[in-house]
Scaffold this active site. Structure first.
Site, PDB file in Angstrom:
ATOM      1  N   ASP A   1      26.771 -27.444 -22.202  1.00  0.00           N
ATOM      2  CA  ASP A   1      26.359 -28.824 -21.928  1.00  0.00           C
ATOM      3  C   ASP A   1      24.991 -29.106 -22.556  1.00  0.00           C
ATOM      4  OD1 ASP A   1      24.885 -27.296 -20.186  1.00  0.00           O
ATOM      5  OD2 ASP A   1      25.455 -28.392 -18.377  1.00  0.00           O
ATOM      6  N   SER A   2      24.416 -28.090 -23.223  1.00  0.00           N
ATOM      7  CA  SER A   2      23.227 -28.318 -24.057  1.00  0.00           C
ATOM      8  C   SER A   2      23.563 -29.287 -25.187  1.00  0.00           C
ATOM      9  CB  SER A   2      22.698 -26.995 -24.617  1.00  0.00           C
ATOM     10  OG  SER A   2      23.738 -26.246 -25.209  1.00  0.00           O
TER      11      SER A   2
ATOM     12  N   ASP B   1      31.334 -25.425 -20.689  1.00  0.00           N
ATOM     13  CA  ASP B   1      30.575 -25.760 -19.480  1.00  0.00           C
ATOM     14  C   ASP B   1      31.243 -26.875 -18.698  1.00  0.00           C
ATOM     15  OD1 ASP B   1      28.282 -24.232 -18.972  1.00  0.00           O
ATOM     16  OD2 ASP B   1      27.156 -25.225 -20.570  1.00  0.00           O
TER      17      ASP B   1
ATOM     18  N   LYS C   1      32.571 -22.375 -17.740  1.00  0.00           N
ATOM     19  CA  LYS C   1      31.327 -21.832 -17.169  1.00  0.00           C
ATOM     20  C   LYS C   1      30.798 -22.827 -16.144  1.00  0.00           C
ATOM     21  CE  LYS C   1      27.262 -21.460 -19.588  1.00  0.00           C
ATOM     22  NZ  LYS C   1      26.329 -22.316 -18.802  1.00  0.00           N
TER      23      LYS C   1
ATOM     24  N   GLU D   1      27.495 -23.473 -13.163  1.00  0.00           N
ATOM     25  CA  GLU D   1      26.144 -23.070 -12.743  1.00  0.00           C
ATOM     26  C   GLU D   1      26.053 -22.955 -11.223  1.00  0.00           C
ATOM     27  OE1 GLU D   1      23.099 -25.624 -14.359  1.00  0.00           O
ATOM     28  OE2 GLU D   1      23.728 -25.283 -16.420  1.00  0.00           O
TER      29      GLU D   1
ATOM     30  N   GLU E   1      19.880 -16.590 -17.032  1.00  0.00           N
ATOM     31  CA  GLU E   1      18.953 -17.346 -17.880  1.00  0.00           C
ATOM     32  C   GLU E   1      17.524 -17.270 -17.347  1.00  0.00           C
ATOM     33  OE1 GLU E   1      20.237 -21.248 -19.066  1.00  0.00           O
ATOM     34  OE2 GLU E   1      18.285 -21.730 -19.934  1.00  0.00           O
TER      35      GLU E   1
HETATM   36  O1  KIV Z   1      24.525 -25.172 -22.258  1.00  0.00           O
HETATM   37  C1  KIV Z   1      24.113 -24.120 -22.785  1.00  0.00           C
HETATM   38  O2  KIV Z   1      23.860 -24.049 -23.994  1.00  0.00           O
HETATM   39  C2  KIV Z   1      23.933 -22.955 -21.931  1.00  0.00           C
HETATM   40  C3  KIV Z   1      23.279 -21.751 -22.517  1.00  0.00           C
HETATM   41  C4  KIV Z   1      21.827 -21.973 -22.679  1.00  0.00           C
HETATM   42  C5  KIV Z   1      23.567 -20.531 -21.748  1.00  0.00           C
HETATM   43  O3  KIV Z   1      24.306 -22.983 -20.797  1.00  0.00           O
END
Ligand code: KIV
Length: 273
Positions: free
Chosen positions: A53-54, A92, A122, A124, A191
């Site tokens: 989600d980055s 994510d 993924k 969180e 992280e």
């Molecule tokens: O969204 C992302 O890029 C991440 C990584 C920094 C692990 O969750």
């Protein structure tokens, strides 16, 4: 010779990651959000591609990861899937699609898997999202956990500083890692936590840990592609190793193109019909 260089390489699955941990082979993971980058990463031999989600930051220019939607994540994930043959693709679950309601969490995960064709999701958090994790796992969807600095909680943390330096937060992380592993997660991202704690957690778990700013003694590493290639400029945490300075190269190429257009150097006779 590394497995990925052998001609009979196999598709990376969650089981392959487990085997890698057992034989001590480190897992290399990078983010990708589009077809072209994903193709390059896959051909180069990356083990895991994270559709993070980055994308909210590096693709859309938002200050946090919070604004990205489920549909936008599915768009990025589908683009990545079209470029990937071998790597495991993890997506994510975006903010607001799994917290507080495990049925919503399952629906979000199913939508990602169905519409993008990705291999895993993924998510969180620890204890507070365990019900969602369990429900997603019960549908046969592989889940990667994410502990430590969890960027979707930035408004709770207030800053992006190292997490779990204090003993009570470290204890919570130890407990959360065990809960996620016992529930059946196939890996956990750690992280920005002290290297000593990451080492201890990694040793205590049978599943692989993937670190970002968590030192060397984890089972694998992940970086954001745009950061390690030097496309993003402002983001320079201590843990980031830049392998390239692509922003300068791209700006140089664009300037050369502008010059060629303005001076009638481009196109030349061979570049026209
Ligand atoms: O969204 C992302 O890029 C991440 C990584 C920094 C692990 O969750």
């Amino acid at each position: 010779m590394s497995a990925y260089l052998e001609s009979n390489y196999k598709k990376v699955t969650t089981h392959v990651l487990q085997e890698m941990k057992l034989r001590g082979e480190k897992i290399a993971m990078l983010t990708a959000y589009d077809y072209s980058s994903a193709t390059l990463l896959d051909v180069a031999g990356i083990d895991v591609i994270l559709v993070g989600d980055s994308a909210s930051n590096v693709m859309a220019g938002h200050k946090t990861t919070l604004p990205i939607t489920l549909d936008q994540m599915i768009y990025h994930a589908s683009s990545v899937m079209r470029g990937v043959d071998r790597s495991l693709v993890v997506v994510d679950l975006p903010f607001g699609t799994y917290q507080g309601n495990s049925k919503n969490a399952l629906n979000s995960a199913i939508q990602i898997m169905k519409e993008s064709g990705a291999n895993a999701i993924k998510i969180e958090g620890g204890k507070e999202i365990l019900e969602s994790v369990n429900r997603i796992l019960s549908a046969g969807i592989p889940v990667m956990g994410h502990l430590g600095l969890t960027p979707q909680s930035i408004h709770k943390f207030g800053t992006y500083v190292v997490r779990a330096k204090e003993e009570n937060e470290a204890n919570q992380l130890r407990e959360d890692a065990k809960l996620l592993a016992d529930a059946g997660c196939f890996a956990i991202v750690l992280e920005k936590i002290p290297a000593k704690l990451a080492k201890e957690v990694t040793k205590s778990l049978k599943i692989p840990t993937i670190g970002i700013g968590a030192g060397l003694d984890v089972d694998g590493q992940v970086l954001v592609l745009h950061d390690m290639l030097g496309i993003t400029q402002k983001f320079s945490p201590r843990f980031l190793r830049r392998y390239h300075n692509l922003s300068e190269e791209i700006k140089g190429s664009v300037k050369a193109y502008i010059e060629d257009v303005k001076t009638l150097d481009f196109p030349n006779e061979k570049e026209q019909y």
